[in-house]
Design an enzyme around this catalytic site. Structure first.
Site, PDB file in Angstrom:
ATOM      1  N   HIS A   1       1.790 -30.676  33.925  1.00 10.19           N
ATOM      2  CA  HIS A   1       0.349 -30.827  33.694  1.00 10.19           C
ATOM      3  C   HIS A   1      -0.500 -30.657  34.951  1.00 10.19           C
ATOM      4  O   HIS A   1      -1.707 -30.665  34.883  1.00 10.19           O
ATOM      5  CB  HIS A   1       0.050 -32.209  33.088  1.00 10.19           C
TER       6      HIS A   1
HETATM    7  C1  UD1 Z   1      -4.958 -37.087  35.561  1.00 10.21           C
HETATM    8  C2  UD1 Z   1      -4.696 -37.394  37.036  1.00 10.21           C
HETATM    9  C3  UD1 Z   1      -3.264 -37.036  37.400  1.00 10.21           C
HETATM   10  C4  UD1 Z   1      -2.287 -37.708  36.458  1.00 10.21           C
HETATM   11  C5  UD1 Z   1      -2.647 -37.317  35.032  1.00 10.21           C
HETATM   12  C6  UD1 Z   1      -1.714 -37.912  34.005  1.00 10.21           C
HETATM   13  C7  UD1 Z   1      -6.673 -37.125  38.486  1.00 10.21           C
HETATM   14  C8  UD1 Z   1      -7.270 -36.297  39.569  1.00 10.21           C
HETATM   15  N1  UD1 Z   1      -5.565 -36.619  37.921  1.00 10.21           N
HETATM   16  O1  UD1 Z   1      -4.868 -35.682  35.399  1.00 10.21           O
HETATM   17  O2  UD1 Z   1      -3.001 -37.487  38.718  1.00 10.21           O
HETATM   18  O3  UD1 Z   1      -0.973 -37.296  36.770  1.00 10.21           O
HETATM   19  O4  UD1 Z   1      -3.992 -37.752  34.783  1.00 10.21           O
HETATM   20  O5  UD1 Z   1      -2.089 -37.554  32.730  1.00 10.21           O
HETATM   21  O6  UD1 Z   1      -7.182 -38.172  38.156  1.00 10.21           O
HETATM   22  N2  UD1 Z   1      -7.864 -35.059  28.000  1.00 10.21           N
HETATM   23  C9  UD1 Z   1      -7.800 -35.339  26.658  1.00 10.21           C
HETATM   24  N3  UD1 Z   1      -7.601 -36.637  26.301  1.00 10.21           N
HETATM   25  C10 UD1 Z   1      -7.505 -37.638  27.193  1.00 10.21           C
HETATM   26  C11 UD1 Z   1      -7.576 -37.331  28.566  1.00 10.21           C
HETATM   27  C12 UD1 Z   1      -7.748 -36.042  28.947  1.00 10.21           C
HETATM   28  O7  UD1 Z   1      -7.887 -34.473  25.810  1.00 10.21           O
HETATM   29  O8  UD1 Z   1      -7.331 -38.804  26.776  1.00 10.21           O
HETATM   30  C13 UD1 Z   1      -8.070 -33.671  28.397  1.00 10.21           C
HETATM   31  C14 UD1 Z   1      -9.500 -33.424  28.751  1.00 10.21           C
HETATM   32  O9  UD1 Z   1      -9.912 -32.223  28.179  1.00 10.21           O
HETATM   33  C15 UD1 Z   1      -9.504 -33.308  30.261  1.00 10.21           C
HETATM   34  C16 UD1 Z   1      -8.068 -32.852  30.555  1.00 10.21           C
HETATM   35  O10 UD1 Z   1      -7.270 -33.383  29.509  1.00 10.21           O
HETATM   36  O11 UD1 Z   1     -10.457 -32.425  30.746  1.00 10.21           O
HETATM   37  C17 UD1 Z   1      -7.571 -33.351  31.860  1.00 10.21           C
HETATM   38  O12 UD1 Z   1      -7.787 -34.767  31.985  1.00 10.21           O
HETATM   39  P1  UD1 Z   1      -8.185 -35.381  33.413  1.00 10.21           P
HETATM   40  O13 UD1 Z   1      -8.313 -36.851  33.300  1.00 10.21           O
HETATM   41  O14 UD1 Z   1      -9.327 -34.628  33.962  1.00 10.21           O
HETATM   42  O15 UD1 Z   1      -6.968 -35.042  34.346  1.00 10.21           O
HETATM   43  P2  UD1 Z   1      -5.419 -34.968  34.069  1.00 10.21           P
HETATM   44  O16 UD1 Z   1      -5.018 -33.551  34.132  1.00 10.21           O
HETATM   45  O17 UD1 Z   1      -5.015 -35.755  32.859  1.00 10.21           O
END
Ligand code: UD1
Length: 368
Positions: free
Chosen positions: A205
């Site tokens: 991811h």
């Molecule tokens: C975040 C952390 C990363 C961790 C990961 C675990 C940062 C910089 N990164 O990355 O260190 O390893 O979480 O998952 O904080 N989304 C959903 N549902 C959710 C959450 C996210 O659909 O409940 C989607 C959203 O479209 C979002 C994307 O996933 O834009 C990424 O989520 P985000 O929290 O920005 O970062 P992660 O890639 O999850």
């Protein structure tokens, strides 16, 4: 002493759970869970609160998705408002996600004692958002709780006073050891029609792997090859799914024999699958640690790691872009005997949370 404990994204919940699990033994300390809402889906958040027996959040900041700047600024605004009306004596942040950084800034600016759990880890790769989050959070912290010896050396080199650094062990491993039996009982591999030690668990991811179309295509080709060697289970993170779909790779993977694509898993399901896997292929920092504790071979899809102990004394091999090495290691793991040695990483003994809460209870509260 009233302590806000911050959790926002998936890997935070396992770490804070280790503090709440022992909090009842320290009556002078009152922990309150603050959920930033960085992760908000049932599969990315709610299931963890329930399985890990976390309390109902004292406050939910509801920030949701957005760019990193949007996420950090929304948390800054909302957590500042929260502490201005309901001030804690201390704030504990864990790991390296955007919620960690944002709440650390709020605590530091508001003069609230700030403690960082998993302090001092460094990949020395500033292209990772997590590395920036770690560096800034540590610089602002009054108390550093360290999970492996490299953390002590990094903080000391960066000038942190030695009496602020506490080597306590790994809270993620506390939770793993507490939940292992329960996970075993699920027999999750059987649900998926798999035999123990006869499948691989795959996850990816990180932006560096999945947001770059050429890299993602390359990883998918290795994944297809892996599925031709051994059945593979792949719980797909929302970020990864979006990139696979927009790059036209999702349908291709769905048609790949030997590969099971799943929704993101809960904590217990994921742990259960990890425990019985022949090998794990991942870019997750937490899974590098968990496989090292469990003695499961781990091929890490990164060129560096902020958790060097998992390579030196654990089961992780850094693959980077070396796909020859990847295939050789898969072959060795699938054909060789499994080394069933116990994990001997110092202080990964299930007591990190206890050491942390005990130390926090002794901290002087800062003057306003
Ligand atoms: C975040 C952390 C990363 C961790 C990961 C675990 C940062 C910089 N990164 O990355 O260190 O390893 O979480 O998952 O904080 N989304 C959903 N549902 C959710 C959450 C996210 O659909 O409940 C989607 C959203 O479209 C979002 C994307 O996933 O834009 C990424 O989520 P985000 O929290 O920005 O970062 P992660 O890639 O999850």
């Amino acid at each position: 002493m009233i302590i806000d404990v911050i959790a926002g994204a998936r890997p935070n919940f396992m770490k804070v759970a280790a503090l709440f699990a022992v909090a009842g033994d320290f009556p002078s300390v009152s922990l309150r869970l603050i959920h930033t809402g960085q992760h908000y889906d049932a599969a990315m958040s709610d299931v963890f609160l329930k399985e890990l027996e976390l309390p109902t959040p004292h406050a939910h900041l509801g920030v949701g998705s957005g760019t990193q700047a949007e996420q950090v600024s929304a948390i800054l605004t909302r957590y500042t408002a929260q502490v201005c009306t309901d001030r804690p004596d201390a704030c504990v942040v864990v790991g390296d996600v955007n919620s960690t950084l944002a709440c650390a800034i709020v605590a530091a600016k508001e003069g609230i004692l700030l403690a960082h759990v998993e302090a001092g880890l460094r990949s020395f790769d500033r292209s990772m958002p997590e590395e920036i989050n770690r560096m800034v959070t540590d610089r602002l912290s009054n108390v550093a709780f360290v999970s492996e010896p490299s953390g002590i050396a990094n903080l000391a080199r960066e000038g942190m006073p030695l009496d602020a650094i506490h080597f306590v062990g790994n809270t993620m491993i506390d939770t793993l050891l507490r939940m292992k039996r329960k996970a075993e009982g699920l027999r999750q591999h059987e649900e998926l029609g798999l035999s123990p030690r006869a499948y691989a668990l795959f996850t990816a991811h990180r932006p560096g792997n999945v947001d770059d179309p050429a890299m993602l295509d390359c990883i998918c080709r290795q994944l297809e090859w892996l599925a031709s060697q051994i059945p593979v289970v792949f719980p797909v993170h929302p970020r990864t799914r979006r990139q696979l779909e927009s790059g036209g790779l999702w349908e291709r993977l769905r048609g790949q024999p030997g590969l099971k694509l799943l929704e993101p898993l809960g904590y217990l399901e994921s742990l259960a699958l990890m425990m019985e896997a022949a090998l794990v292929v991942t870019d997750s920092g937490g899974m590098q640690e968990e496989t090292s504790s469990l003695g499961v071979p781990c091929l890490t899809l990164r060129a560096n790691t902020e958790r060097p102990i998992t390579v030196e004394s654990g089961t992780s091999t850094l693959i980077g872009n070396d796909w020859e090495l990847f295939r050789r290691r898969v072959h060795t793991i699938l054909t060789g005997p499994r080394d069933t040695q116990e994990c001997n990483i110092p202080l990964w003994d299930g007591l990190a949370g206890r050491r942390i809460v005990q130390t926090l209870g002794r901290q002087p509260v800062l003057d306003r």
